[in-house]
Design a protein around this motif. Structure first.
Motif, PDB file in Angstrom:
ATOM      1  N   ARG A   1       0.850  -1.179   0.000  1.00  0.00           N
ATOM      2  CA  ARG A   1       0.000   0.000   0.000  1.00  0.00           C
ATOM      3  C   ARG A   1       0.889   1.234   0.000  1.00  0.00           C
ATOM      4  N   VAL A   2       0.601   2.167  -0.890  1.00  0.00           N
ATOM      5  CA  VAL A   2       1.435   3.355  -1.059  1.00  0.00           C
ATOM      6  C   VAL A   2       0.646   4.573  -0.623  1.00  0.00           C
ATOM      7  N   LEU A   3       1.211   5.337   0.328  1.00  0.00           N
ATOM      8  CA  LEU A   3       0.573   6.545   0.836  1.00  0.00           C
ATOM      9  C   LEU A   3       1.525   7.721   0.649  1.00  0.00           C
ATOM     10  N   PRO A   4       1.008   8.889   0.264  1.00  0.00           N
ATOM     11  CA  PRO A   4       1.889  10.059   0.152  1.00  0.00           C
ATOM     12  C   PRO A   4       2.379  10.492   1.523  1.00  0.00           C
ATOM     13  N   ASN A   5       3.656  10.822   1.611  1.00  0.00           N
ATOM     14  CA  ASN A   5       4.277  11.222   2.864  1.00  0.00           C
ATOM     15  C   ASN A   5       4.758  12.660   2.710  1.00  0.00           C
ATOM     16  N   PHE A   6       3.989  13.628   3.269  1.00  0.00           N
ATOM     17  CA  PHE A   6       4.322  15.022   3.124  1.00  0.00           C
ATOM     18  C   PHE A   6       5.378  15.429   4.161  1.00  0.00           C
ATOM     19  N   ASP A   7       6.096  16.503   3.838  1.00  0.00           N
ATOM     20  CA  ASP A   7       7.084  17.014   4.787  1.00  0.00           C
ATOM     21  C   ASP A   7       6.391  17.476   6.059  1.00  0.00           C
ATOM     22  N   GLU A   8       7.042  17.205   7.200  1.00  0.00           N
ATOM     23  CA  GLU A   8       6.463  17.567   8.488  1.00  0.00           C
ATOM     24  C   GLU A   8       6.535  19.075   8.709  1.00  0.00           C
ATOM     25  N   GLY A   9       5.509  19.590   9.335  1.00  0.00           N
ATOM     26  CA  GLY A   9       5.488  20.994   9.703  1.00  0.00           C
ATOM     27  C   GLY A   9       5.123  21.130  11.155  1.00  0.00           C
ATOM     28  N   THR A  10       4.438  22.202  11.474  1.00  0.00           N
ATOM     29  CA  THR A  10       4.028  22.398  12.858  1.00  0.00           C
ATOM     30  C   THR A  10       2.801  21.606  13.232  1.00  0.00           C
ATOM     31  N   ILE A  11       2.075  21.051  12.238  1.00  0.00           N
ATOM     32  CA  ILE A  11       0.871  20.263  12.500  1.00  0.00           C
ATOM     33  C   ILE A  11       1.194  18.819  12.203  1.00  0.00           C
ATOM     34  N   GLY A  12       0.835  17.899  13.120  1.00  0.00           N
ATOM     35  CA  GLY A  12       1.025  16.488  12.902  1.00  0.00           C
ATOM     36  C   GLY A  12       2.338  15.986  13.483  1.00  0.00           C
TER      37      GLY A  12
END
Length: 252
Positions: free
Chosen positions: A241-252
């Motif tokens: 299963r492939v999920l997009p992994n966004f760059d971390e910020g102040t949320i999450g």
């Protein structure tokens, strides 16, 4: 004598219309990282059972009104009304009550839509156009080796229990029974039209003069129609299963 460069009576040139344009700014773009999760998902998808080329041979007489002197153009399309797979030979999958179809009859029916353009004997007459539908129906043999994947069919069953008379156990009761029905609902195989090739001979059955008219057009046609037969089946896959992994910020 040298030619004069003067060009009298010149037509003034009208300049082109001006339009407003805007320069586009380039944006920065980068690839998105993905997260892979190992798993064995279960999917339910259409599966191609077989792909067949079926030849249909037809002969028919077509009436033309008004009468024609020359056929100009003929175009054709094929329409399918029915693509039905009827199993005739089976192999059980273990002891599941489900069977793989090893042999079947493929019933096909439909019609050829034919557009005939022709001229008449009238001088400077209008081009005539006539549309006819030519029906066909038949079946093809689908053998074991013709299947890419075997169709699957589940068989339903029923049982019936009888009882003795409580007061006289030498006779049965005819007013008391126990019933059990076990029903399996199956995915119906279905067809898709891929394409067709037409080979035909059109002529008047009565020989006519070059300026003569004929009101009957005899057609001998050979059509190779290409069909795909599918069935929705369920499979378990070894996949990620492939999920997009966004760059971390102040949320999450």
């Amino acid at each position: 004598m040298s030619e004069s460069c003067n060009q009298p009576n010149q037509i003034p040139v009208t300049p082109a219309c001006e339009v407003t344009s805007m320069q586009q700014m380039p944006f920065y773009d980068d690839s998105i990282n993905f997260r892979n999760d190992n798993g064995c998902p279960t999917i339910k998808v259409p599966v191609v059972l077989t792909e067949r080329s079926i030849q249909v041979v037809l002969e028919t007489d077509i009436s033309l009104s008004p009468a024609a002197t020359e056929i100009k153009r003929v175009t054709k399309n094929v329409f399918l009304n029915q693509v039905k797979l009827i199993p005739v030979k089976f192999k059980e999958i273990g002891h599941t009550g489900y069977f793989e179809v090893q042999k079947a009859k493929l019933f096909i029916s439909g019609y050829i839509r034919k557009n005939i353009e022709y001229s008449t004997a009238a001088c400077n007459g209008t081009l005539q156009d006539q549309i006819v539908d030519i029906a066909f129906s038949g079946f093809a043999e689908i053998n074991k080796d013709d299947f890419l994947v075997y169709p699957v069919i589940g068989v339903s069953d029923s049982s019936k229990a009888y009882f003795l008379n409580e007061c006289n156990e030498e006779v049965p009761r005819l007013d008391k029974y126990f019933f059990q029905n076990h029903v399996k609902y199956n995915e119906q195989p279905y067809g898709e039209l891929l394409g067709a090739d037409f080979f035909e001979l059109d002529y008047s059955p009565v020989l006519t003069d070059p300026e003569g008219a004929f009101s009957t057009l005899r057609e001998k046609i050979v059509m190779d129609v290409f069909v795909k037969v599918l069935q929705v089946q369920q499979y378990k896959l070894n996949a990620k299963r492939v999920l997009p992994n966004f760059d971390e910020g102040t949320i999450g």
